[in-house]
Enzyme design. Structure first.
Site, PDB file in Angstrom:
ATOM      1  N   GLY A 110      -5.659   4.449  -1.783  1.00 37.70           N
ATOM      2  CA  GLY A 110      -4.289   4.794  -2.133  1.00 37.70           C
ATOM      3  C   GLY A 110      -3.757   3.884  -3.226  1.00 37.70           C
ATOM      4  N   SER A 111      -2.446   3.659  -3.220  1.00 41.46           N
ATOM      5  CA  SER A 111      -1.782   2.999  -4.352  1.00 41.46           C
ATOM      6  C   SER A 111      -2.106   1.523  -4.511  1.00 41.46           C
ATOM      7  CB  SER A 111      -0.270   3.184  -4.239  1.00 41.46           C
ATOM      8  OG  SER A 111       0.064   4.552  -4.402  1.00 41.46           O
ATOM      9  N   THR A 112      -2.773   0.900  -3.546  1.00 39.83           N
ATOM     10  CA  THR A 112      -3.197  -0.490  -3.771  1.00 39.83           C
ATOM     11  C   THR A 112      -4.166  -0.559  -4.959  1.00 39.83           C
ATOM     12  OG1 THR A 112      -4.918  -0.190  -2.079  1.00 39.83           O
ATOM     13  CG2 THR A 112      -2.870  -1.255  -1.389  1.00 39.83           C
ATOM     14  N   LYS A 148      -3.711   0.761  -7.736  1.00 38.46           N
ATOM     15  CA  LYS A 148      -2.933   0.680  -8.972  1.00 38.46           C
ATOM     16  C   LYS A 148      -2.879  -0.745  -9.516  1.00 38.46           C
ATOM     17  CE  LYS A 148      -0.105   4.683  -7.713  1.00 38.46           C
ATOM     18  NZ  LYS A 148       1.184   5.165  -7.189  1.00 38.46           N
TER      19      LYS A 148
END
Length: 720
Positions: free
Chosen positions: A303-305, A307
């Site tokens: 997921g967004s980790t 990014k």
């Protein structure tokens, strides 16, 4: 008759002479036969090696237990008025069935079968082993004839649920020769079974037919060699903080799974690691079909980790423009459209705000700037798609999804590509450690306790830097803004006394047959962060799978509850100054060894350091920390001299400082609890020595808060 007896006499005489000269009879060497008849050998059991934390505190060790045996042969009594064998199987079974895991009928059948077979004694298998002292004494109180106990060793996990999937467990197994030994079945107990297994010793002597030592006979003793001691990088106190936080989250949110890791970004040392569901290693209660260490052996879509690493790539390539704008909401790749997590976006916003809001679309635009191939190269530089090399088996490598353009786009925000939690920790060390990426590890050293020899000594391993120090610092600042910005998705992760930086993640969980689960209770919520921002001491990754959230709750609540509890408690335990850490001027610890104790105290305190004096006479014999160590103002220095030791006021001391004092002073201090000192058995100023027992009680900040609330309620009640 004369000739007959004379012949026999000379025949016997010849036989005697032959035996005397040759030492053999009927083809057997008589000395060897005598040796075999009178030689006895008893094994001395070796202890299985200990597993201890970084400070030497026990995580696993052998402890005394008892094995129960029933003597069933009448020969054991030897016409004594006191029977020494089982005379009433039914009564014996009635009592024993209350204490061991066998029914009354099973015990009766076992005894009667072996009595019928003419056996001398019988054991009760697994049910008759690992009997505690308390249970043994209770059985003895019944004075059952023929029931005896032999000292044995039992594997003890004194902390209960404590990194259970990392540590694992060992069980007793019966070998072909009838002897039982502990064998590792899972985790470190299994991986290092050979190193942990000791070599039994033995006692050799000459004894009679009953095994008693013959008069004037000598004994030859071969000492047992205990198994190796394994020192972990795990810190018992920080691990306890983590276990406590996971227990509370499990109870409150009832998620399908939780995985969490705490690491030192400077070295790659794993300070704590755990997961839920877990199990009790002493009893195996809670052990399901999943024996995997989720942090190492299981992959997830992050997921967004992810990014964080997309941002780092853009900054390193010089294409990050925080104030440039883009149209949020959606982004189309050929026939596929990706959307921001709120579907509609926030209109035209800057890239910095997009990162703070965790915009997927901002990552797609950044990919255009970085370039597909360059971006994938950076992802590999950060160690994704390959094993970290952590010193644990069965590590998964994950898969970087880059087959099609849409795969590369979704990888920028952590969908499609799979990673392990320990890979995320490794990548984050580069951000927290000025571009230096450190390999994670859990084994500090392996020591032979019989000789003190260090067999294996692990040192921090620096990998090739994926980014520069300048880029790492810039990423860190932007991650800090996700906590402090009004648009930040990580506002819940703000700590009371320390600065923090990190990135939240909300990932869809893939279905076994394809596709993804959907709904607030079907996501994987995570956070990858560090603290304090100015000089990170800890990196923490937390992932909570499918928590059961109430209507008003959001996915960051369970992860923030865990992160904040663990980090704040751990930083205080590590004596990290909570406020204005970036303004604190480091002080180089001077060398005071050999100088006058009182003068040394004045010198140190003049530099803003706190001193603890251990023995106030003559010259300084030892100091801690050592010369040249960088310290912050108001840091604590231990100075040891000679003479009488006066006990300080331990109130508010961390466990770490308490253990340093104990080590230098040699005072036998018993430490009870975790956290910070709340009471001590002897008052400050008491004269103590290495024979003066002192008991010190500690409590965690949460426990202190609870105690304070209870006290306030009691005061209010008394006023009412």
């Amino acid at each position: 008759m004369f000739l007959l007896y004379g012949g026999l006499f000379f025949l016997l005489l010849g036989r005697f002479v032959f035996i005397q000269v040759t030492g053999t009879a009927d083809g057997q060497v008589l000395s060897a036969r005598a040796e075999s008849k009178y030689n006895r050998e008893q094994l001395i059991q070796a202890n299985r090696g200990k597993i201890v934390d970084r400070n030497g505190e026990v995580i696993v060790e052998d402890t005394l237990s008892y094995k129960m045996i029933a003597v069933i042969s009448p020969k054991a009594t030897n016409n004594s008025n006191t029977p020494r064998h089982v005379i009433d199987p039914e009564k014996t079974a009635q009592v024993l069935s209350k204490y061991i895991d066998m029914s009354e009928q099973e015990i009766v059948d076992l005894l009667n079968k072996n009595i019928k077979d003419g056996k001398y004694q019988v054991e009760f298998g697994k049910s008759g082993r690992d009997i505690s002292y308390k249970k043994m004494t209770e059985i003895k109180d019944y004075k059952l004839p023929g029931i005896i106990f032999i000292q044995d060793m039992k594997r003890l996990y004194p902390n209960g649920q404590f990194a259970s999937h990392l540590i694992g467990f060992a069980l007793k197994e019966e070998k072909d020769d009838g002897k039982t030994v502990a064998v590792g079945k899972m985790g470190l107990e299994y991986i290092y079974d050979k190193e942990l297994t000791g070599t039994p010793g033995k006692v050799e002597f000459k004894g009679d037919t009953k095994g008693f030592l013959l008069p004037n006979a000598e004994k030859m003793i071969t000492k047992p060699q205990d198994g190796d001691t394994i020192y972990l990088t795990i810190d018992k106190t920080i691990q306890n903080f983590l276990e406590d936080a996971l227990n509370k989250a499990q109870e409150k949110y009832n998620p399908e799974k939780i995985t969490a890791i705490v690491a030192n970004p400077k070295t790659g040392e794993i300070l704590a690691m755990s997961q839920r569901p877990t199990f009790e290693p002493n009893t195996r209660d809670g052990l399901s079909t999943n024996w995997l260490n989720e942090a190492i052996e299981q992959t997830i879509e992050p997921g967004s980790t992810m990014k964080i690493f997309t941002l780092a790539s853009a900054i390193e390539e010089g294409v990050w423009e925080p104030n440039a704008t883009y149209k949020s909401g959606s982004y189309t790749v050929y026939d596929r459209t990706i959307r921001d997590h709120n579907v509609y976006g926030w209109g035209t916003i800057t890239f910095l705000e997009g990162f703070q809001r965790s915009s997927n679309v901002s990552m797609a635009y950044l990919l255009n700037r970085i370039g597909d191939e360059t971006f994938i190269e950076y992802i590999h530089r950060f160690g994704f798609g390959e094993k970290t090399g952590i010193d644990l088996p069965n590590e998964a490598s994950g898969t970087v999804s880059d087959q099609y353009p849409i795969n590369r786009v979704t990888t920028t925000y952590g969908q499609g590509t799979t990673v392990t939690p320990v890979q995320l920790i490794q990548g984050m060390t580069a951000i927290a450690n000025k571009g230096k990426m450190m390999q994670p590890y859990v084994i500090d050293k392996i020591v032979n306790p019989n000789t003190g020899e260090v067999i294996t000594d692990h040192k921090p391993t620096e990998k090739k830097s994926p980014i520069s120090a300048k880029t790492a610092d810039q990423v860190k600042e932007i991650l800090a803004s996700t906590v402090t910005s009004e648009h930040g998705t990580a506002k819940r992760f703000k700590l009371n006394e320390y600065t923090t930086a990190g990135k939240t993640g909300t990932a869809q969980i893939a279905k076994p047959g394809g596709g993804y689960y959907w709904g607030s209770n079907f996501f994987l919520y995570s956070f990858l962060g560090m603290a304090p921002v100015e000089d990170p001491k800890l990196i923490v990754y937390v992932a909570v799978h499918k928590p059961q959230l109430e209507g008003t709750e959001v996915g960051s609540e369970p992860t923030s509850d865990i992160f904040k509890s663990v980090v704040e408690n751990s930083l205080k335990y590590l004596n990290i100054q909570p406020e204005n850490l970036e303004l604190a001027s480091p002080i180089k610890m001077p060398n005071v060894v050999g100088k006058n104790v009182i003068e040394s105290q004045s010198l140190l305190e003049s530099q803003g350091l706190k001193t603890v004096i251990i023995g106030q006479e003559e010259q300084v014999r030892e100091q801690f920390p050592a010369e040249g160590t960088s310290m912050l103002a108001s840091g604590t220095v231990f100075v040891k001299g000679d003479g009488e030791i006066q006990l300080p006021n331990f109130s508010g001391w961390s466990k770490r400082n308490l253990m340093i004092y104990k080590s230098l002073s040699k005072v036998p201090i018993e430490i009870v609890g975790e956290g910070f000192v709340t009471s001590q058995s002897l008052t400050a100023g008491s004269a103590v020595s290495d024979t003066t027992p002192v008991v010190v009680h500690l409590s965690t900040p949460k426990e202190l808060e609870t105690q304070s609330e209870v006290k306030q309620n009691m005061e209010i009640s008394s006023q009412d």
